[in-house]
Enzyme design. Structure first.
Site, PDB file in Angstrom:
ATOM      1  N   ASP A   1       2.399  -0.474  12.000  1.00 41.50           N
ATOM      2  CA  ASP A   1       1.231  -1.120  11.416  1.00 41.50           C
ATOM      3  C   ASP A   1       1.009  -2.586  11.978  1.00 41.50           C
ATOM      4  OD1 ASP A   1       0.781   1.223  10.248  1.00 41.50           O
ATOM      5  OD2 ASP A   1       1.588   0.581   8.137  1.00 41.50           O
TER       6      ASP A   1
ATOM      7  N   ARG B   1      -8.580  12.553  12.769  1.00 39.18           N
ATOM      8  CA  ARG B   1      -6.978  12.149  12.966  1.00 39.18           C
ATOM      9  C   ARG B   1      -6.045  13.427  12.749  1.00 39.18           C
ATOM     10  NH1 ARG B   1      -5.600   7.135   9.256  1.00 39.18           N
ATOM     11  NH2 ARG B   1      -3.437   7.299  10.372  1.00 39.18           N
TER      12      ARG B   1
ATOM     13  N   LYS C   1       0.851  -1.201  -0.016  1.00 41.91           N
ATOM     14  CA  LYS C   1      -0.025   0.061  -0.059  1.00 41.91           C
ATOM     15  C   LYS C   1       0.853   1.341  -0.119  1.00 41.91           C
ATOM     16  CE  LYS C   1      -2.980   0.121   3.635  1.00 41.91           C
ATOM     17  NZ  LYS C   1      -3.402   1.478   4.263  1.00 41.91           N
ATOM     18  N   SER C   2       1.758   1.326   0.653  1.00 44.63           N
ATOM     19  CA  SER C   2       2.725   2.350   0.803  1.00 44.63           C
ATOM     20  C   SER C   2       3.204   2.759  -0.274  1.00 44.63           C
ATOM     21  CB  SER C   2       3.676   2.555   2.008  1.00 44.63           C
ATOM     22  OG  SER C   2       3.203   2.450   3.292  1.00 44.63           O
TER      23      SER C   2
ATOM     24  N   LYS D   1      -4.290   5.978  15.022  1.00 40.97           N
ATOM     25  CA  LYS D   1      -4.483   5.494  13.639  1.00 40.97           C
ATOM     26  C   LYS D   1      -5.853   5.450  13.187  1.00 40.97           C
ATOM     27  CE  LYS D   1      -0.120   4.867  12.834  1.00 40.97           C
ATOM     28  NZ  LYS D   1       0.438   5.511  11.602  1.00 40.97           N
TER      29      LYS D   1
ATOM     30  N   ARG E   1       2.745   5.963  -3.406  1.00 40.81           N
ATOM     31  CA  ARG E   1       3.653   6.916  -3.743  1.00 40.81           C
ATOM     32  C   ARG E   1       3.911   6.704  -5.448  1.00 40.81           C
ATOM     33  NH1 ARG E   1       4.140   5.978   1.052  1.00 40.81           N
ATOM     34  NH2 ARG E   1       5.290   7.169   2.638  1.00 40.81           N
TER      35      ARG E   1
HETATM   36  C1  S3P Z   1       2.729   5.356   5.790  1.00 39.25           C
HETATM   37  C2  S3P Z   1       3.037   5.467   7.237  1.00 39.25           C
HETATM   38  C3  S3P Z   1       2.829   5.407   8.225  1.00 39.25           C
HETATM   39  C4  S3P Z   1       1.829   3.865   8.397  1.00 39.25           C
HETATM   40  C5  S3P Z   1       0.728   4.092   7.349  1.00 39.25           C
HETATM   41  C6  S3P Z   1       1.357   4.447   5.710  1.00 39.25           C
HETATM   42  C7  S3P Z   1       3.165   5.548   4.623  1.00 39.25           C
HETATM   43  O1  S3P Z   1       1.886   6.241   8.884  1.00 39.25           O
HETATM   44  O2  S3P Z   1       1.096   3.665   9.435  1.00 39.25           O
HETATM   45  O3  S3P Z   1      -0.006   2.600   7.275  1.00 39.25           O
HETATM   46  O4  S3P Z   1       2.808   5.009   3.802  1.00 39.25           O
HETATM   47  O5  S3P Z   1       3.653   6.586   4.783  1.00 39.25           O
HETATM   48  P1  S3P Z   1       2.568   7.440   9.824  1.00 39.25           P
HETATM   49  O6  S3P Z   1       3.578   8.091   8.709  1.00 39.25           O
HETATM   50  O7  S3P Z   1       1.377   8.553  10.049  1.00 39.25           O
HETATM   51  O8  S3P Z   1       3.427   7.026  10.770  1.00 39.25           O
END
Ligand code: S3P
Length: 435
Positions: free
Chosen positions: A322, A129, A29-30, A349, A34
């Site tokens: 996570d 949030r 997902k991350s 979260k 991007r």
């Molecule tokens: C993420 C960063 C994390 C993570 C989120 C995805 C990202 O959050 O918990 O699921 O893709 O940059 P934070 O940057 O708020 O710690």
């Protein structure tokens, strides 16, 4: 068969005798967020395979379409065409980031550099949030950006009158999202923008944009300067390690189990949960390691294991943030105490994950103590015979389902549709490895 799903997203999970098989997961997902965003900044066509069909990353793609990029998505392949970082168009409507904090915070960085106004909103969980963490540094960069008085979304951006101002900014919270938002704004700023990380976080942005990272006194310094052109990309997005964690722990805590997860991202900033599990006595093997598109990838095999508790704290926390809900499930099945410290960030979260993890684990008959910055779980037997809620949080939904597989009695899970945020095929995938 161990699962039964009804239309109102209530699922019954029955205990399994063992789990066995091979799975391959949708892309991380991350990386996917991007990939889409950086393709939108590039001039030309980008192509991504194994792009996840989950709600969160597709939300990012849809917001970018509102900003004028063209895309096609079919069979986990995403094609994006863009005119580059100075050719976004003013959106016709408020951008909706849904449940996705990553979409909202990263877009806030990108939109701060545009000359047109925009508004980003989200669902009821996202509107609770904290957004001041991005609004503050972006304001210092001269972005005309604001949130509510409570520091939450909707985020309103009035449009930059001139190029942004570069900054050196030390992150007060360890957050890859905030880091990325500042670096994205830095693409539109005069001079060099440097983000300083006292506690390093996931590094996909640096890798994918090829940004220089200097290490000094235990801190990371990541720099970016104004860019005119960003090249388009092609990439096979490796499987999501945070999703793999659910299946790995499922294999560890159920008897006679063996699960292989193929083609998972082995980015060191993402797989610290494996090191934690190994410290707990987990039998996990990693093989077929390779590095095809700048992100390490490999296969992970997990076998049933007798686990023992441990303590996780300090600089390790951002690297496992996570995975803490599913690590807590491993802790609930371990000998002794599993303790989480310095993880107050979990309260920010998709749900208050300290409270929701503690609530669901204790409902399963496990002794667990909540603390401001974490919790302590005393390993025992998962009783089941009850109903657990997802708290509208995808990771709670999946962690609770895994408890049901290893419990003494069946567990009914409500609001399981939350899992679709990161892995809509979660329950079907469990069925393929259930004996
Ligand atoms: C993420 C960063 C994390 C993570 C989120 C995805 C990202 O959050 O918990 O699921 O893709 O940059 P934070 O940057 O708020 O710690």
């Amino acid at each position: 068969m161990s699962t039964k799903q009804t239309e109102n997203a209530t699922v019954t999970v029955t205990p399994v005798e063992s789990l066995y098989g091979e799975i391959e997961l949708p892309g991380d997902k991350s990386i996917a967020h991007r990939a889409a965003l950086f393709a939108a900044l590039a001039r030309g066509e980008s192509l991504f395979e194994n792009f996840p069909g989950a709600q969160d990353p597709l939300t990012t793609v849809k917001c970018l379409a509102e900003l004028g990029i063209e895309y096609e998505y079919a069979g986990r392949t995403l094609w994006i065409q863009s005119s580059g970082l100075y050719y976004f168009r003013e959106p016709y409507q408020t951008l909706d980031a849904g449940n996705s904090g990553t979409t909202m915070r990263l877009l806030a960085g990108l939109l701060s550099g545009q000359s047109f106004p925009s508004v980003i909103t989200g669902d009821s969980s996202l509107l609770r949030r904290p957004m001041r963490r991005v609004i503050k540094p972006l304001s210092i960069m001269n972005a005309r950006i604001s949130g509510t008085r409570k520091g939450t979304a909707p985020i309103k951006i009035r449009g930059a009158k001139r190029p942004l101002r570069s900054i050196n900014y030390e992150l007060p919270v360890a957050s890859a999202q905030v880091k990325t938002a500042i670096l994205l704004a830095g693409l539109y700023a005069n001079g060099t923008t440097t983000v300083i990380e006292p506690f390093p976080t996931r590094d996909h942005t640096e890798r994918m944009l090829g940004l220089p990272v200097k290490k000094f006194g235990g801190k990371n310094y990541i720099s970016v300067h104004k860019m005119i052109r960003i090249p388009p990309a092609r990439m096979v997005i490796p499987g999501d390690p945070s999703t793999a964690a659910f299946f790995i722990v499922a294999a560890l805590i159920t008897p006679a189990s063996e699960i292989i997860v193929r083609n998972v991202s082995l980015n060191p900033t993402r797989i610290a949960f494996i090191t934690v599990l190994e410290r707990m006595g987990a039998n996990i093997k990693i093989f077929n390691k390779r590095n095809p598109d700048g992100e390490p990838v490999g296969d992970i095999c997990a076998y049933s294991s007798q686990l023992r508790g441990c303590t996780v704290e300090g600089a390790l926390i951002p690297f496992i943030i996570d995975e803490i809900p599913i690590l807590a499930v491993a802790g609930a099945c371990a000998d002794g105490f599993f303790e989480v410290k310095n993880a107050e960030e979990l309260r920010q979260k998709e749900s208050d994950r300290i409270n929701s993890v503690v609530t669901n684990i204790s409902a399963m008959g496990i002794r667990v103590r909540e603390r401001d910055d974490g919790f302590v779980v005393e390993g025992g037997t998962l009783r089941g015979g009850i109903s657990l809620d997802s708290f509208g949080d995808h990771r709670l939904a999946m962690a609770s389902a895994i408890m049901g597989l290893a419990a003494n009695n069946e567990v009914t899970l409500t609001n399981m549709n939350a899992a679709a945020v990161s892995f809509p095929e979660f329950m079907e995938t469990i069925k393929t490895i259930t004996n």
